[in-house]
Write a protein that holds these residues in place. Sequence first.
Motif, PDB file in Angstrom:
ATOM      1  N   GLU A 117     -37.908  19.841 -76.401  1.00 49.47           N
ATOM      2  CA  GLU A 117     -37.296  18.583 -76.813  1.00 49.47           C
ATOM      3  C   GLU A 117     -36.276  18.037 -75.805  1.00 49.47           C
ATOM      4  N   PHE A 118     -35.616  18.918 -75.064  1.00 48.93           N
ATOM      5  CA  PHE A 118     -34.582  18.443 -74.149  1.00 48.93           C
ATOM      6  C   PHE A 118     -35.156  17.742 -72.924  1.00 48.93           C
ATOM      7  N   ALA A 119     -36.475  17.683 -72.807  1.00 44.70           N
ATOM      8  CA  ALA A 119     -37.070  16.860 -71.752  1.00 44.70           C
ATOM      9  C   ALA A 119     -36.764  15.388 -71.967  1.00 44.70           C
ATOM     10  N   VAL A 120     -36.385  15.026 -73.184  1.00 52.68           N
ATOM     11  CA  VAL A 120     -36.058  13.626 -73.462  1.00 52.68           C
ATOM     12  C   VAL A 120     -34.849  13.165 -72.655  1.00 52.68           C
ATOM     13  N   LEU A 121     -34.037  14.104 -72.189  1.00 51.70           N
ATOM     14  CA  LEU A 121     -32.884  13.719 -71.368  1.00 51.70           C
ATOM     15  C   LEU A 121     -33.324  13.140 -70.027  1.00 51.70           C
ATOM     16  N   ALA A 122     -34.504  13.534 -69.549  1.00 55.59           N
ATOM     17  CA  ALA A 122     -35.041  12.931 -68.328  1.00 55.59           C
ATOM     18  C   ALA A 122     -35.387  11.466 -68.563  1.00 55.59           C
ATOM     19  N   LEU A 123     -35.762  11.135 -69.781  1.00 63.24           N
ATOM     20  CA  LEU A 123     -36.050   9.735 -70.127  1.00 63.24           C
ATOM     21  C   LEU A 123     -34.798   8.880 -69.942  1.00 63.24           C
ATOM     22  N   VAL A 124     -33.660   9.424 -70.331  1.00 67.90           N
ATOM     23  CA  VAL A 124     -32.389   8.704 -70.148  1.00 67.90           C
ATOM     24  C   VAL A 124     -32.120   8.493 -68.657  1.00 67.90           C
ATOM     25  N   ALA A 125     -32.345   9.538 -67.860  1.00 66.98           N
ATOM     26  CA  ALA A 125     -32.134   9.426 -66.411  1.00 66.98           C
ATOM     27  C   ALA A 125     -33.034   8.354 -65.808  1.00 66.98           C
ATOM     28  N   HIS A 126     -34.286   8.296 -66.260  1.00 62.50           N
ATOM     29  CA  HIS A 126     -35.204   7.272 -65.747  1.00 62.50           C
ATOM     30  C   HIS A 126     -34.710   5.871 -66.101  1.00 62.50           C
ATOM     31  N   GLY A 127     -34.194   5.708 -67.306  1.00 64.34           N
ATOM     32  CA  GLY A 127     -33.679   4.405 -67.704  1.00 64.34           C
ATOM     33  C   GLY A 127     -32.506   3.970 -66.841  1.00 64.34           C
ATOM     34  N   VAL A 128     -31.612   4.898 -66.541  1.00 67.16           N
ATOM     35  CA  VAL A 128     -30.478   4.582 -65.673  1.00 67.16           C
ATOM     36  C   VAL A 128     -30.973   4.187 -64.284  1.00 67.16           C
ATOM     37  N   THR A 129     -31.989   4.893 -63.787  1.00 62.78           N
ATOM     38  CA  THR A 129     -32.553   4.557 -62.479  1.00 62.78           C
ATOM     39  C   THR A 129     -33.037   3.109 -62.439  1.00 62.78           C
ATOM     40  N   LEU A 130     -33.744   2.697 -63.470  1.00 63.78           N
ATOM     41  CA  LEU A 130     -34.281   1.331 -63.486  1.00 63.78           C
ATOM     42  C   LEU A 130     -33.165   0.297 -63.593  1.00 63.78           C
ATOM     43  N   VAL A 131     -32.151   0.589 -64.397  1.00 61.97           N
ATOM     44  CA  VAL A 131     -31.051  -0.361 -64.546  1.00 61.97           C
ATOM     45  C   VAL A 131     -30.283  -0.488 -63.241  1.00 61.97           C
ATOM     46  N   VAL A 132     -29.968   0.640 -62.613  1.00 63.42           N
ATOM     47  CA  VAL A 132     -29.229   0.610 -61.353  1.00 63.42           C
ATOM     48  C   VAL A 132     -30.036  -0.096 -60.271  1.00 63.42           C
ATOM     49  N   SER A 133     -31.364   0.073 -60.305  1.00 62.37           N
ATOM     50  CA  SER A 133     -32.228  -0.533 -59.285  1.00 62.37           C
ATOM     51  C   SER A 133     -32.488  -2.011 -59.540  1.00 62.37           C
ATOM     52  N   ARG A 134     -32.043  -2.512 -60.688  1.00 64.40           N
ATOM     53  CA  ARG A 134     -32.204  -3.936 -61.021  1.00 64.40           C
ATOM     54  C   ARG A 134     -33.658  -4.376 -60.912  1.00 64.40           C
ATOM     55  N   VAL A 135     -34.515  -3.623 -61.561  1.00 64.45           N
ATOM     56  CA  VAL A 135     -35.935  -3.972 -61.551  1.00 64.45           C
ATOM     57  C   VAL A 135     -36.130  -5.248 -62.356  1.00 64.45           C
ATOM     58  N   PRO A 136     -37.237  -5.947 -62.141  1.00 69.09           N
ATOM     59  CA  PRO A 136     -37.492  -7.174 -62.903  1.00 69.09           C
ATOM     60  C   PRO A 136     -37.519  -6.909 -64.411  1.00 69.09           C
ATOM     61  N   ARG A 137     -37.142  -7.910 -65.161  1.00 69.26           N
ATOM     62  CA  ARG A 137     -37.078  -7.766 -66.616  1.00 69.26           C
ATOM     63  C   ARG A 137     -38.405  -7.320 -67.239  1.00 69.26           C
ATOM     64  N   PRO A 138     -39.556  -7.853 -66.814  1.00 72.91           N
ATOM     65  CA  PRO A 138     -40.815  -7.382 -67.412  1.00 72.91           C
ATOM     66  C   PRO A 138     -41.048  -5.884 -67.210  1.00 72.91           C
ATOM     67  N   VAL A 139     -40.653  -5.374 -66.058  1.00 73.69           N
ATOM     68  CA  VAL A 139     -40.806  -3.933 -65.808  1.00 73.69           C
ATOM     69  C   VAL A 139     -39.898  -3.144 -66.738  1.00 73.69           C
ATOM     70  N   LEU A 140     -38.668  -3.610 -66.913  1.00 71.89           N
ATOM     71  CA  LEU A 140     -37.734  -2.926 -67.801  1.00 71.89           C
ATOM     72  C   LEU A 140     -38.238  -2.961 -69.242  1.00 71.89           C
ATOM     73  N   LYS A 141     -38.843  -4.068 -69.632  1.00 69.53           N
ATOM     74  CA  LYS A 141     -39.406  -4.150 -70.982  1.00 69.53           C
ATOM     75  C   LYS A 141     -40.576  -3.187 -71.149  1.00 69.53           C
ATOM     76  N   ALA A 142     -41.413  -3.069 -70.107  1.00 70.02           N
ATOM     77  CA  ALA A 142     -42.542  -2.142 -70.185  1.00 70.02           C
ATOM     78  C   ALA A 142     -42.056  -0.701 -70.310  1.00 70.02           C
ATOM     79  N   TRP A 143     -41.022  -0.342 -69.528  1.00 67.23           N
ATOM     80  CA  TRP A 143     -40.465   1.009 -69.646  1.00 67.23           C
ATOM     81  C   TRP A 143     -39.861   1.226 -71.028  1.00 67.23           C
ATOM     82  N   SER A 144     -39.158   0.229 -71.535  1.00 64.73           N
ATOM     83  CA  SER A 144     -38.525   0.352 -72.850  1.00 64.73           C
ATOM     84  C   SER A 144     -39.566   0.606 -73.941  1.00 64.73           C
ATOM     85  N   ALA A 145     -40.698  -0.088 -73.845  1.00 70.15           N
ATOM     86  CA  ALA A 145     -41.757   0.129 -74.834  1.00 70.15           C
ATOM     87  C   ALA A 145     -42.295   1.553 -74.752  1.00 70.15           C
TER      88      ALA A 145
END
Length: 491
Positions: A197-225
């Motif tokens: 279950e603690f692999a979910v913490l990597a999901l948080v790290a991936h989200g931070v990576t995308l936010v810091v990288s300022r990816v386009p909004r559609p990409v962020l929405k796709a990751w969020s889904a």
Amino acid sequence: MPVAEHVPAAVARTVSPPAPARRRNPGPATAVVVIAPWSLTIALGLWGIRRQNTLWGDESVTYLLAHRDLSQIWLTAQHVDLVHALYYAVMHELYGLFGGGLLTLRLPSVLAMSVAASGVGLVGLRLAGPRAGLLAGLVFPLLPQVQKYAQEGRSYAMVCALVTWATHALVTGVPHRARWRWAVYGSTMLLACLLHEFAVLALVAHGVTLVVSRVPRPVLKAWSAAAVGVVAGLLPPAICSAGQSGQVAWIDGPVRLRYLLIVAVVGVACARVPLGVRGPVRLSALAVPILVLPGLLLLIASLVKPLFVDRYVLYSNIGIALLLGARMDYFHRRQRSSRNAWLAAVAVLAALVPPSVSLRTPQSRSNDVTAIAAAVRKEGRPGDGLLYLSGRQRILTAANPEDTRFLTDLALAQDPVSSNTLAGVELPAREIAARMLAFDRIVVVRAAGAHSLTSPQEQAKTSTLRRHFRAYGTTHVHGARVTVYVREHDP
């Protein structure tokens, strides 16, 4: 008349558009980045894989549960170890195909870690180029923690491999909005979380990576889904396993925190120089969060309930491998002479030899259940009583039933298999004390560093031994002590 007809041929040749640059075929470089780390990890994984034909406690649990039927695994998971149930089911199938020996127990981890090493190399190639990718992939299997869990019959290597390839799917999916790419990412992450279950913490790290990288909004929405899908799939087993939190009661503080602190400091230092600008995100923006955040979040959670164990965030090594690989590539590009780089590499490899050798000994784990069971066999006589001061310590000899076959387990009411538990069900305290008084010799097993004995059964065992028996002799083995007690009859 067209103007072009008045242009002299020499001038025309000068102003004509240049031929398109010949693109280098990335195939050979990619193949090297995949195969070299894979081969090195396999070689290191096979080196000393039997560990002198010994098991340690957690591996013995894998060994025992994987030998049960799938229905029994499921029933056991209702009581304990639900977090590892999928892994036990996978190992059960592998045992059915290849037999239940030590190699079958540990080879899946070796193979999983080799796949992870190739994935690390490809992520590095994507974000910083072939040389950085190759170096990152080669550094990964050399890390002491990676070497350790590549040879362990537990789920952590598989989780690391899945998180690695989910990370690869992330960096290849960032420029795109194709649903199938994000479906691959989400399903890979979900499988990693179902294995632990603690692999979910990597999901948080991936989200931070995308936010810091300022990816386009559609990409962020796709990751969020995709992330919502992962969390939704993980939620039911996570809620159920929360009721089994007693099985981590042994964690009374951070376990092996120093390693994570060291690699985090080294990684952040490496990230201070520009590393890799080839991919859709900066390498440091990917590597630093996955290196630091999972362990940090687990430490924060430990303020409420101690949960931090280094292997729970083994996949953090992806980050340090990427940062070290890119830093070495940067150093190589900046140095006119590679002599110093070679000397540094040789020095590091020489420093890794002693810990690498040590990791392949039984003493590298917290106990040696093979030695504990052998000590019980040596000290016990046919007809002696056998007593585990804590019922949970029964797993210390359960993988070697021949060593306790001629002894009577004085506290056991129902064996582990029929009770669908790890260590069986014990008798009430009074009955345990009464059975103890019927024996003149009792072989007692207690794990080193065991918790205080507070249950009624545990208190009955210790008080009866103290009042009616005397210690005849003690054998200390790695992770436990085996003591023979002799009955003192009243005059």
